[in-house]
Scaffold this active site. Structure first.
Site, PDB file in Angstrom:
ATOM      1  N   CYS A  65       0.382 -23.585  -5.188  1.00  0.00           N
ATOM      2  CA  CYS A  65      -0.460 -23.415  -4.008  1.00  0.00           C
ATOM      3  C   CYS A  65      -1.359 -24.636  -3.825  1.00  0.00           C
ATOM      4  O   CYS A  65      -1.886 -25.175  -4.792  1.00  0.00           O
ATOM      5  CB  CYS A  65      -1.319 -22.166  -4.161  1.00  0.00           C
ATOM      6  SG  CYS A  65      -2.298 -21.823  -2.678  1.00  0.00           S
ATOM      7  N   CYS A 109       3.924  -4.307  -2.087  1.00  0.00           N
ATOM      8  CA  CYS A 109       3.068  -5.400  -1.624  1.00  0.00           C
ATOM      9  C   CYS A 109       3.827  -6.705  -1.764  1.00  0.00           C
ATOM     10  O   CYS A 109       4.167  -7.104  -2.880  1.00  0.00           O
ATOM     11  CB  CYS A 109       1.788  -5.445  -2.447  1.00  0.00           C
ATOM     12  SG  CYS A 109       0.916  -3.862  -2.452  1.00  0.00           S
ATOM     13  N   CYS A 142       3.025  -3.711   2.572  1.00  0.00           N
ATOM     14  CA  CYS A 142       1.814  -4.502   2.788  1.00  0.00           C
ATOM     15  C   CYS A 142       2.192  -5.957   2.552  1.00  0.00           C
ATOM     16  O   CYS A 142       2.843  -6.280   1.557  1.00  0.00           O
ATOM     17  CB  CYS A 142       0.715  -4.074   1.818  1.00  0.00           C
ATOM     18  SG  CYS A 142      -0.832  -4.999   2.016  1.00  0.00           S
ATOM     19  N   ARG A 272      -8.659   0.986  -4.986  1.00  0.00           N
ATOM     20  CA  ARG A 272      -7.541   0.703  -5.896  1.00  0.00           C
ATOM     21  C   ARG A 272      -8.027  -0.120  -7.087  1.00  0.00           C
ATOM     22  O   ARG A 272      -8.709  -1.120  -6.897  1.00  0.00           O
ATOM     23  CB  ARG A 272      -6.463  -0.079  -5.152  1.00  0.00           C
ATOM     24  CG  ARG A 272      -5.204  -0.353  -5.970  1.00  0.00           C
ATOM     25  CD  ARG A 272      -4.198  -1.153  -5.173  1.00  0.00           C
ATOM     26  NE  ARG A 272      -4.027  -0.637  -3.824  1.00  0.00           N
ATOM     27  CZ  ARG A 272      -3.494  -1.317  -2.817  1.00  0.00           C
ATOM     28  NH1 ARG A 272      -3.050  -2.542  -3.007  1.00  0.00           N
ATOM     29  NH2 ARG A 272      -3.381  -0.783  -1.619  1.00  0.00           N
TER      30      ARG A 272
HETATM   31  S1  SF4 Z   1      -5.625 -16.995  -4.273  1.00  0.00           S
HETATM   32 FE1  SF4 Z   1      -3.946 -17.431  -2.833  1.00  0.00          FE
HETATM   33  S2  SF4 Z   1      -4.709 -19.170  -1.608  1.00  0.00           S
HETATM   34 FE2  SF4 Z   1      -6.007 -19.077  -3.447  1.00  0.00          FE
HETATM   35  S3  SF4 Z   1      -5.025 -20.499  -4.911  1.00  0.00           S
HETATM   36 FE3  SF4 Z   1      -4.208 -18.419  -5.324  1.00  0.00          FE
HETATM   37  S4  SF4 Z   1      -2.298 -18.287  -4.148  1.00  0.00           S
HETATM   38 FE4  SF4 Z   1      -3.509 -20.024  -3.325  1.00  0.00          FE
END
Ligand code: SF4
Length: 437
Positions: A65, A109, A142, A272
């Site tokens: 990410c 999810c 979801c 949850r």
């Molecule tokens: S929470 Fe989501 S946006 Fe933030 S670093 Fe992790 S995968 Fe990426």
């Protein structure tokens, strides 16, 4: 205890406590803990009976990410040795979802790492939803894909997605301490986009990142005001290789107080227990079921949970029941609001168009009357659930600044990496190994 009598009375009426009352729950002592659980448990049974909703995570795209959420094992620069893979094919995702559904999960999810989806990604998710619903039209879906652009929520709704998860994670005041690549306002905007498109809003928090009691109360009230239909409560999983690997600020008792506070503030909302359940509640997990009405089954996004069968045994042993497909999650009045908004997780009619995940049939209102039954996404390292910020002050209970014995023990454990408690997921989606459900 006047506080608990007041909170119970309000909760049974579906009313929200004051900020001061919520803070007071977090400041209760270990001697008072079972009374707190019993009081919040009455509120839980009023609206949700003894039902436990099971949710199952499928990590569609893991790691890599570009965002820098400090709690997340999938973040930019993470050295956590998690599974990394790009988008699962629809058939692979459907196969993974099948394992969770056959284990008793009512909701699947679908989570993908990243700042937010491209329009091509929405196409991929559309195909995945079709594959899952072809196999089982009743399953609630979801999506948790990050920040949404205009019209993407509407496209997901049209594709058959029931709910959208995007956690606020922490208070507005401390959000900049945990993430710099997007803002709290960005997150609120996406929750509102999802809600506006008729998707049920699922939005929660992460506790244990060094936040204050005030921060916790701020975010829980913000979630209430946003109209979140489900509130995942994550307990930070301090992953080795992330900035928060040594943030061990939680005890089982502290987790129970947090869950009780969330229940009192959100009496008729799905609460949850999400990522960190096994790591932080440990042998106290069954008490958590008296507060929350929903958990994840099996593994989390990037970390292992306890065996799915162990989850099921725990639910049965504690006197709870797995919520069935035909049963509503939300109480009738909340389900009606969700339905009026264009769907949302409140209608529960399996596979019904515009339906969602929480019809009124079998709600806790009725169930309790006859004394009957009862983030990724927020968990283990996805879009929402598992980290803490390195620069915040250590957590401390208001009115209990000395800390309980258990909390002192926890503090001793701080500054250690706990590979004995945090295990990287090696099973299920994206691997050759069978899923844990
Ligand atoms: S929470 Fe989501 S946006 Fe933030 S670093 Fe992790 S995968 Fe990426």
């Amino acid at each position: 205890m006047d506080l608990l009598d007041t909170l119970t009375a309000k909760g049974l009426r579906g009313e929200t406590p004051t900020r001061e009352e919520a803070l007071a729950v977090l400041a209760t002592t270990d001697d008072e803990l079972l009374d707190v659980v019993a009081a919040a448990g009455r509120v839980r049974r009023r609206w949700f009976g003894r039902r436990v909703k099971l949710n199952y995570l499928v990590n569609l795209k893991s790691g890599l990410c570009p965002e820098d959420c400090s709690y997340c094992s999938q973040r930019l620069g993470s050295k956590a040795e998690i599974l990394k893979y790009t988008w699962l094919k629809p058939g692979q995702a459907a196969e993974a979802a099948k394992a969770g559904v056959s284990g008793g999960a009512k909701r699947v999810c679908l989570v993908a790492s990243g700042r937010g989806p491209t329009d091509r990604d929405i196409d991929r998710v559309t195909d995945t939803v079709a594959a899952i619903k072809e196999a089982d039209p009743a399953v609630e879906i979801c999506a948790c894909l990050g920040l949404l652009s205009d019209n993407q929520a509407e496209r997901l709704k049209a594709a058959g997605v029931d709910a959208y998860n995007h956690n606020l994670n922490t208070s507005e005041g401390t959000y900049g301490d945990i993430t710099t690549t997007h803002t709290y306002a960005d997150r609120v905007d996406t929750v509102q986009k999802a809600h506006g498109a008729g998707l049920s809003a699922c939005s929660g928090l992460i506790a244990g990142m060094g936040e204050s009691d005030e921060d916790l109360v701020d975010v829980v009230f913000a979630l209430r005001e946003l109209g979140s239909d489900s509130v995942p409560v994550n307990f930070l999983i301090p992953f080795e290789g992330t900035p928060l690997a040594k943030e061990w600020n939680l005890s089982p008792q502290r987790c129970l107080r947090i869950l009780a506070m969330v229940r009192f503030v959100n009496p008729d909302t799905e609460v949850r227990i999400a990522g960190g359940r096994e790591v932080h509640l440990r042998s106290m997990q069954p008490l958590g079921l008296h507060l929350a009405n929903s958990i994840f089954l099996g593994d989390y996004l990037t970390s292992e949970g306890q065996a799915g069968q162990t989850d099921l045994d725990m639910i049965a042993d504690a006197g709870f029941e797995v919520e069935g497909v035909g049963e509503s999650t939300l109480p009738r009045h909340r389900a009606d609001i969700a339905a009026a908004a264009g769907g949302g997780c409140g209608t529960g009619t399996a596979g019904g168009a515009g339906g969602g995940c929480g019809s009124a049939a079998g709600s806790g209102e009725d169930a309790d009357a006859d004394a009957a039954v009862g983030g990724g996404c927020g968990t283990g390292g996805g879009c929402g659930p598992c980290g803490g910020h390195a620069h915040a002050a250590p957590a401390a209970s208001v009115g209990a600044a000395e800390g309980t014995d258990a909390e002192k023990d926890t503090e001793k454990a701080a500054d250690e990496v706990r590979t004995d408690l945090v295990r990287v997921r090696r099973r299920g989606a994206g691997t050759e190994l069978a899923p844990n459900a």
